[in-house]
Design an enzyme around this catalytic site. Structure first.
Site, short mmCIF file in Angstrom:
data_model
loop_
_atom_site.label_atom_id
_atom_site.label_comp_id
_atom_site.label_asym_id
_atom_site.label_seq_id
_atom_site.Cartn_x
_atom_site.Cartn_y
_atom_site.Cartn_z
N SER A 300 0.79 -1.24 0.00
CA SER A 300 0.00 0.00 0.00
C SER A 300 0.81 1.28 0.00
O SER A 300 0.24 2.37 -0.12
CB SER A 300 -0.96 -0.01 1.20
OG SER A 300 -1.88 -1.06 1.09
N VAL A 301 2.13 1.20 0.14
CA VAL A 301 2.96 2.40 -0.06
C VAL A 301 2.64 3.02 -1.43
O VAL A 301 2.64 4.24 -1.60
CB VAL A 301 4.46 2.03 0.04
CG1 VAL A 301 5.33 3.15 -0.51
CG2 VAL A 301 4.83 1.73 1.49
#
Length: 585
Positions: A300-301
């Site tokens: 999810s970065v």
């Protein structure tokens, strides 16, 4: 009986000009060379004159005078040279002149602290033909140098030719062998590279081979410059700060112990200049620098990059709604949320709750051309332009179909290096400029930052990352008064047949302070934990706490002061003004 005339009465036998016996060639010499020739002729024939006049004592006196004159001139020259060196030559000039042509400059950190330097070592040679007593030589050398290989020493002493027995002897070790007074033992000076930190920053500093050539890290990246600066007697400054490097290595080691992880990475950069202030890779004794050559799907970065593209193109704003009430279907593929809200959410909520469904819908809406363009601008499709040759190219998708776009929006389907990600987040938090990372103090030479997103998009992303720490999944990265913002990342690893939730990567990328002008000093911190053994394995649990601790400890070194912001007071308590404002809504 005939009477012989006195020699002086014979024509031409009287006193003669000394040069008359030297021949025509001597008479053609310049006056200075003629003077020298005359002097040599006078000394040469002085002995004959003494014998001709029956004065042998003068013959001895001339010889003694000649010897004294020669030695006097030699010692006078030595005295003049020694006096000149003592009075006029720079201190250390004779030492520098004695160095070999492979001398390298000292490597120092940005504050002048020593990282690597050249020192003089000695090589030990043995010529067995000159060894008086081989048994004694073997026994005594082994006594004063127990680290020597016994078989190698024995082979040299009982061999048939001169060989090198050991290299890298310190001056103290050389003295111990020399003081034995053994025949057949000689030494040769050699340069050697030493690293006084004993392993700290080893992946970043790198190493040289026995010939003084850089083979990894900064030693290889700046090899030519280190040689040039070494010849000039000047140190070479790296961008790292040893104080920050020590904090980063300490916190990474602590995180590895707490999570029982396989490996890890931690990096700190200045987002305005691209300078790398610290870089650590775990295991610290491993051969690879995972920060530059480790490939990871970071989860999810990547939602920061998808959301930034959406905001910058106008495809969405903070209030745009995305339906996450049910899974998102792309053909037969079913995309779900880890922290399912099962409702319609704004773009801000999609980011704070890390919704795979929301970012997938946004990415598919923008299409492959927009996604590829922004990923390229952010440096995610090519190796990070860092000086280290270990900086590896990413593994990018071969096609950009809707299902691929969905995966890319939440960090799957592309494997990148940690340095690529921290450089990309730096571009989102410095006003929208991609600045190449650099290990050179002051930043990369001739680097031209390129525009990535608008300043307004950068402000929006800073605010969104800060909200994620105070209200979203990044709460464990908070550091009182430092206004840390950031994004979590969690990804299961592909094990050959499936993505296994028991084998994961947890990441957190943070920036601080997240408020203030876009050109204000600001720093990025990335911590990646590879295959943590503890549960839960998400970035918010395994990596975010380390980012908060690093920010807390390095703030005094980078001059970031603690202050209130709209969310929290400097001591970490909620800002009562915000609480009262929310209560009135």
């Amino acid at each position: 009986m005939s009477v012989q005339p006195h020699p002086s009465s014979v024509r031409g036998a009287g006193p003669r000009a000394p040069w008359k016996g030297l021949g025509r060639r001597a008479r053609r010499l310049s006056p200075s060379w003629r003077w020298l020739a005359e002097g040599v002729w006078w000394i040469e024939h002085g002995f004959e004159r003494a014998r001709a006049h029956g004065r042998p004592e003068e013959d001895s006196r001339v010889r003694i005078f000649l010897v004294l004159a020669v030695f006097g001139l030699v010692f006078a020259g030595l005295g003049v040279k020694a006096g000149y060196a003592a009075l006029f030559e720079a201190v250390g000039a004779s030492y520098r002149g004695a160095a070999s042509d492979r001398s390298r400059a000292d490597l120092v950190d940005r504050n002048g602290r020593l990282l690597a330097t050249d020192v003089i070592f000695y090589a030990l040679f043995i010529d067995p033909s000159q060894v008086w007593d081989r048994d004694v030589a073997y026994r005594e050398i082994r006594r004063v140098l127990p680290r020597l290989n016994a078989d190698r020493l024995k082979g040299a002493i009982w061999g048939d030719r001169q060989v090198i027995v050991a290299s890298g002897l310190t001056p103290e070790e050389r003295a111990r062998v020399h003081d034995l007074g053994l025949g057949g033992v000689t030494f040769a000076m050699e340069d050697g590279r030493v690293y006084p930190l004993d392993g700290e920053a080893r992946h970043l500093i790198g190493a040289t081979d026995t010939g003084g050539q850089g083979i990894s890290g900064a030693e290889l990246a700046f090899d030519k410059e280190l040689r040039a600066e070494g010849a000039a007697g000047a140190p070479f400054e790296l961008s790292i700060d040893l104080r920050i490097q020590g904090v980063v290595e300490n916190e990474l080691a602590t995180t590895m112990a707490q999570t029982n992880a396989k490996a890890g990475v931690a990096i700190v950069t200045n987002v305005q200049t691209g300078e790398v202030l610290a870089m650590a890779s775990w295991p610290d004794r491993g051969s690879r620098n995972l920060a530059t050559s480790g490939h990871y799907e970071m989860g999810s970065v990547f939602k920061s990059f998808a959301v930034a593209a959406g905001l910058d193109t106008g495809a969405a704003d903070m209030t745009t709604l995305f339906d996450a009430s049910e899974p998102f279907m792309i053909g037969k593929r079913r995309i779900t949320d880890f922290h399912a809200q099962n409702r319609i959410m704004t773009l801000e909520e999609v980011y704070l709750h890390s919704s795979n469904i929301g970012t997938s819908r946004l990415a598919v809406q923008m299409g492959p051309d927009v996604m590829k363009d922004y990923f390229g601008r952010l440096g995610l499709l090519e190796r990070a332009p860092l000086e280290l040759v270990e900086s590896a190219a990413p593994r990018v998708p071969g096609d950009w179909t809707p299902t691929t776009l969905a995966s890319l929006s939440f960090g799957y389907g592309i494997m990148v290096t940690p340095v690529q990600v921290i450089a990309a987040v730096g571009a989102l938090s410095n006003g929208g400029r991609y600045v190449p990372l650099s290990l050179r103090k002051g930043g990369a030479l001739g680097a031209e930052p390129r525009p990535v997103v608008s300043p307004q998009t950068s402000l929006n992303m800073l605010d969104l990352m800060r909200r994620n720490v105070v209200r979203g999944s990044g709460g464990r990265a908070n550091a009182a008064g430092l206004r840390v913002g950031g994004k979590t990342g969690s990804a299961n690893k592909w094990t050959g047949s499936r993505y296994d939730p028991a084998v994961a990567v947890g990441t957190f990328i943070g920036v601080f302070p997240s408020d203030g002008p876009l050109d204000a000093p600001r720093y990025a911190i990335l911590v990646l934990v590879d295959e943590p053994g503890s549960y839960p394995r998400t970035g918010g649990f395994v990596a975010a706490p380390a980012v908060g601790r690093i920010a807390d400890r390095i703030a005094p070194f980078v001059g970031v002061e603690r202050a209130d912001d709209r969310w929290q007071l400097a001591d970490g308590r909620p800002n009562p003004t915000l609480r009262d404002m929310e209560a009135s809504l």
